[in-house]
Design a protein around this motif. Structure first.
Motif, PDB file in Angstrom:
ATOM      1  N   ASP A  28      -1.518 -44.804 -52.962  1.00 29.02           N
ATOM      2  CA  ASP A  28      -2.585 -44.391 -52.048  1.00 29.02           C
ATOM      3  C   ASP A  28      -3.913 -44.203 -52.780  1.00 29.02           C
ATOM      4  OD1 ASP A  28      -3.716 -43.465 -49.596  1.00 29.02           O
ATOM      5  OD2 ASP A  28      -3.601 -41.441 -50.419  1.00 29.02           O
ATOM      6  N   LYS A  77      12.711 -40.368 -51.600  1.00 31.32           N
ATOM      7  CA  LYS A  77      11.728 -39.288 -51.609  1.00 31.32           C
ATOM      8  C   LYS A  77      11.673 -38.681 -50.213  1.00 31.32           C
ATOM      9  CE  LYS A  77       7.513 -38.385 -53.993  1.00 31.32           C
ATOM     10  NZ  LYS A  77       6.655 -38.977 -54.983  1.00 31.32           N
ATOM     11  N   VAL A  99      -3.374 -44.627 -45.730  1.00 30.30           N
ATOM     12  CA  VAL A  99      -2.359 -44.483 -46.780  1.00 30.30           C
ATOM     13  C   VAL A  99      -1.978 -45.885 -47.250  1.00 30.30           C
ATOM     14  CG1 VAL A  99      -0.068 -43.631 -47.377  1.00 30.30           C
ATOM     15  CG2 VAL A  99      -1.496 -42.355 -45.764  1.00 30.30           C
ATOM     16  N   ASP A 125      -0.163 -48.793 -49.273  1.00 32.30           N
ATOM     17  CA  ASP A 125       1.217 -48.919 -49.777  1.00 32.30           C
ATOM     18  C   ASP A 125       1.415 -50.159 -50.644  1.00 32.30           C
ATOM     19  OD1 ASP A 125       0.987 -50.829 -47.855  1.00 32.30           O
ATOM     20  OD2 ASP A 125       2.644 -50.108 -46.602  1.00 32.30           O
ATOM     21  N   ALA A 138       9.848 -36.295 -48.907  1.00 31.10           N
ATOM     22  CA  ALA A 138       8.543 -35.966 -48.330  1.00 31.10           C
ATOM     23  C   ALA A 138       7.989 -37.112 -47.495  1.00 31.10           C
ATOM     24  CB  ALA A 138       7.565 -35.596 -49.442  1.00 31.10           C
ATOM     25  N   PHE A 139       8.244 -38.362 -47.936  1.00 33.43           N
ATOM     26  CA  PHE A 139       7.722 -39.537 -47.226  1.00 33.43           C
ATOM     27  C   PHE A 139       8.835 -40.369 -46.606  1.00 33.43           C
ATOM     28  CE2 PHE A 139       4.550 -38.988 -50.769  1.00 33.43           C
ATOM     29  CZ  PHE A 139       3.583 -38.389 -49.967  1.00 33.43           C
ATOM     30  N   SER A 140      10.091 -39.875 -46.680  1.00 37.01           N
ATOM     31  CA  SER A 140      11.241 -40.666 -46.194  1.00 37.01           C
ATOM     32  C   SER A 140      11.158 -42.085 -46.770  1.00 37.01           C
ATOM     33  CB  SER A 140      11.246 -40.719 -44.660  1.00 37.01           C
ATOM     34  OG  SER A 140      11.332 -39.428 -44.119  1.00 37.01           O
ATOM     35  N   GLN A 141      10.984 -42.166 -48.086  1.00 38.27           N
ATOM     36  CA  GLN A 141      10.741 -43.449 -48.745  1.00 38.27           C
ATOM     37  C   GLN A 141      11.724 -43.678 -49.888  1.00 38.27           C
ATOM     38  OE1 GLN A 141       7.270 -43.518 -51.183  1.00 38.27           O
ATOM     39  NE2 GLN A 141       7.163 -45.751 -51.330  1.00 38.27           N
ATOM     40  N   ASP A 176       5.671 -45.911 -55.123  1.00 42.32           N
ATOM     41  CA  ASP A 176       5.560 -44.501 -54.731  1.00 42.32           C
ATOM     42  C   ASP A 176       4.230 -44.277 -54.001  1.00 42.32           C
ATOM     43  OD1 ASP A 176       5.348 -41.749 -54.523  1.00 42.32           O
ATOM     44  OD2 ASP A 176       6.234 -41.374 -56.492  1.00 42.32           O
ATOM     45  N   LEU A 177       4.295 -43.808 -52.746  1.00 40.49           N
ATOM     46  CA  LEU A 177       3.081 -43.642 -51.949  1.00 40.49           C
ATOM     47  C   LEU A 177       2.094 -42.661 -52.574  1.00 40.49           C
ATOM     48  CD1 LEU A 177       4.583 -43.613 -48.338  1.00 40.49           C
ATOM     49  CD2 LEU A 177       3.352 -45.459 -49.485  1.00 40.49           C
ATOM     50  N   LEU A 178       2.592 -41.732 -53.381  1.00 36.77           N
ATOM     51  CA  LEU A 178       1.684 -40.803 -54.052  1.00 36.77           C
ATOM     52  C   LEU A 178       0.772 -41.532 -55.040  1.00 36.77           C
ATOM     53  CD1 LEU A 178       3.673 -37.548 -54.937  1.00 36.77           C
ATOM     54  CD2 LEU A 178       1.697 -37.793 -53.427  1.00 36.77           C
TER      55      LEU A 178
END
Length: 502
Positions: free
Chosen positions: A438, A400, A445, A447, A402-405, A433-435
């Protein structure tokens, strides 16, 4: 509400006094929820939703009505409404509909209506549940014989993100559409057609005028081709300039014995009409697997081009294999590409044991998902055709941006069923997924891996009554059916649904 109850009573009295040749039938869905969305303070919220569909047919005349009722402790979310009504006349050549109806021109480039049966939609802002559909309200007159089909409509499409209790009610149908469509059958295998449509949004004085051309041809050797081109009437045809509004769709199908393939092409530019009442074919592989259905690429009619190719083969002993390649490109401010490679296999080991597996690789730059890899294995075991056991395991990972994840999604379910009445299943899902991990109520944030565990029971009481019960935590997210994508909310609690036909 009293007035509407009187209408129902008088309608029932009128229908009940009709001659015996008439037929009254319908369906009803009642849904009760005890629980709420995650992170809501009120975890014991009780709500109920009911949808009644009544049909009355007498020779060439039919009457239809849909009543919806939603009840919560919050008065501003409650409603009881006659959300659809229709009077229809139909004979061998003519069909006239007044009220609410579903109408699609061609493949939906200019206008598309739909109804997702069984779906109950809830938006996170309005928190009101209602049937998910996009109908037309107005008049539809059509005529057909052996060599021509033609129809004329004057209607207002539903803007379905707004619930039935939204005020003013006129905001739910902000566009006026007037159209004429015709198809000519030149031979048994060849037809050509066209449509002219004009539309105007409330508050505007001028109409936007559009047209479309289409053909369908069944060629020798089991080849069938279809093409449709829709455009604003003030542009030069087939120039495909950047400032033009147009939509081009074409498809080819071929089959020979157990082998089949299809190829489709799209090229859309500046073609969102009104509040979004058109819906051209997305040409995106629609999956039933949860990890893939939730990740579906969403079509942008502002600018998108691409193609889809699919081939399948069914073996004599019950095995099958399907391959699909999908590409799409959006050029809005910057270029975003989408590519997906999908392979599915089904293996019938015996009359009582089967395996289905899939492998999928995709890149979706618009959603910021790179190197998305998804795999799954579904095993179905039957025990003397009396009861079944099914195990479904799926995994997905992608980067991802957006979060470099590196995101990982897990899905597992096990289902026990007895033929044909009872199904009991347990579903587990997890993601990092951090979205989703969170907590929106805090500034940090979080995790920690998010998990969902829920149980489902479906019991067919008889041929006309079915009971569904869910308990636990259910993961939401995008869901796509018949090319229509909408958002399903997470839920924690108990849900009971009772459906009946009569």
């Amino acid at each position: 509400m009293i007035k509407k109850c009187l209408i129902i009573s008088l309608g029932t009295l009128f229908l009940g006094s009709a001659p015996v040749l008439a037929q009254l039938y319908g369906t009803n869905t009642f849904e009760f929820q005890y629980g709420n969305l995650p992170y809501e303070e009120n975890t014991d919220l009780a709500t109920s939703y009911d949808q009644l569909n009544l049909f009355y047919d007498q020779e060439k005349i039919s009457v239809y009505g849909r009543f919806e009722h939603f009840l919560t402790p919050f008065n501003d979310r409650n409603y009881f409404a006659l959300t659809q009504k229709r009077l229809q006349y139909e004979d061998d050549h003519f069909k006239v509909r007044v009220g609410n109806f579903y109408k699609t021109i061609g493949r939906g480039l200019l206008l598309r209506s739909y109804d997702i049966p069984g779906s109950v939609y809830e938006d996170s802002f309005y928190r009101t549940r209602y049937a998910f559909n996009r109908d037309q309200e107005g008049v539809d007159i059509s005529y057909k014989n052996d060599w021509i089909e033609a129809s004329v409509i004057h209607a207002r499409p539903l803007f379905n993100p707004l619930p039935p209790n939204f005020k003013p009610d006129s905001a739910r149908r902000p566009d006026l559409v007037e159209a004429i469509e015709s198809s000519f059958y030149l031979t048994q295998d060849l037809s050509i057609g066209g449509a002219f449509m004009r539309s105007r949004s409330d508050g505007q004085d001028e109409y936007r005028e559009l047209a479309s051309l289409m053909y369908n041809y069944n060629l020798p050797f089991n080849v069938q081709i279809y093409g449709e081109y829709a455009f604003d009437t003030d542009i030069a045809l087939f120039q495909f300039e950047e400032e033009d509004s147009y939509a081009l769709y074409s498809g080819l199908n071929y089959f020979y014995e157990s082998f089949g393939l299809s190829f489709e092409y799209k090229n859309y530019n500046q073609f969102r009409l009104g509040s979004g009442f058109n819906d051209p074919p997305s040409l995106i592989k629609e999956h039933t697997y949860p990890v893939l259905n939730r990740s579906t690429h969403v079509l942008s009619t502002a600018n998108e081009s691409g193609f889809q190719f699919e081939a399948f083969y069914n073996f004599e002993d019950g095995h099958s294999i399907t391959a699909n390649l999908t590409t799409a490109k959006n050029e809005i401010f910057r270029t975003n590409e989408y590519r997906e490679y999908f392979l599915e296999g089904y293996y019938q080991a015996s009359d009582f044991l089967s395996f289905k597996t899939f492998l999928d690789y995709a890149i979706d730059e618009q959603k910021g998902e790179e190197n998305r890899i998804s795999v799954g294995l579904i095993t179905d075991k039957s025990f003397n055709y009396e009861w079944n056991l099914a195990l479904d395991l799926q995994f997905q990972t992608y980067y991802k941006t957006a979060f470099s994840q590196n995101v990982e999604n897990y899905y597992a379910s096990i289902a026990y069923s007895t033929v044909p009445d009872l199904t009991v299943s347990l579903v587990f899902e997890a993601t990092d997924d951090l979205l989703l991990t969170d907590d929106p109520r805090t500034f940090d944030v979080e995790d920690k891996v998010q998990t969902w565990l829920g149980g489902n029971v479906r019991y067919k009481i008889n041929q006309t009554h079915t009971l569904d019960v869910f308990a636990g935590k259910r993961r939401g997210g995008p869901a796509c059916t018949s090319g229509i994508c909408y958002e399903i909310l997470d839920f924690e609690g108990v849900e009971v649904r009772f459906t009946t036909r009569f």
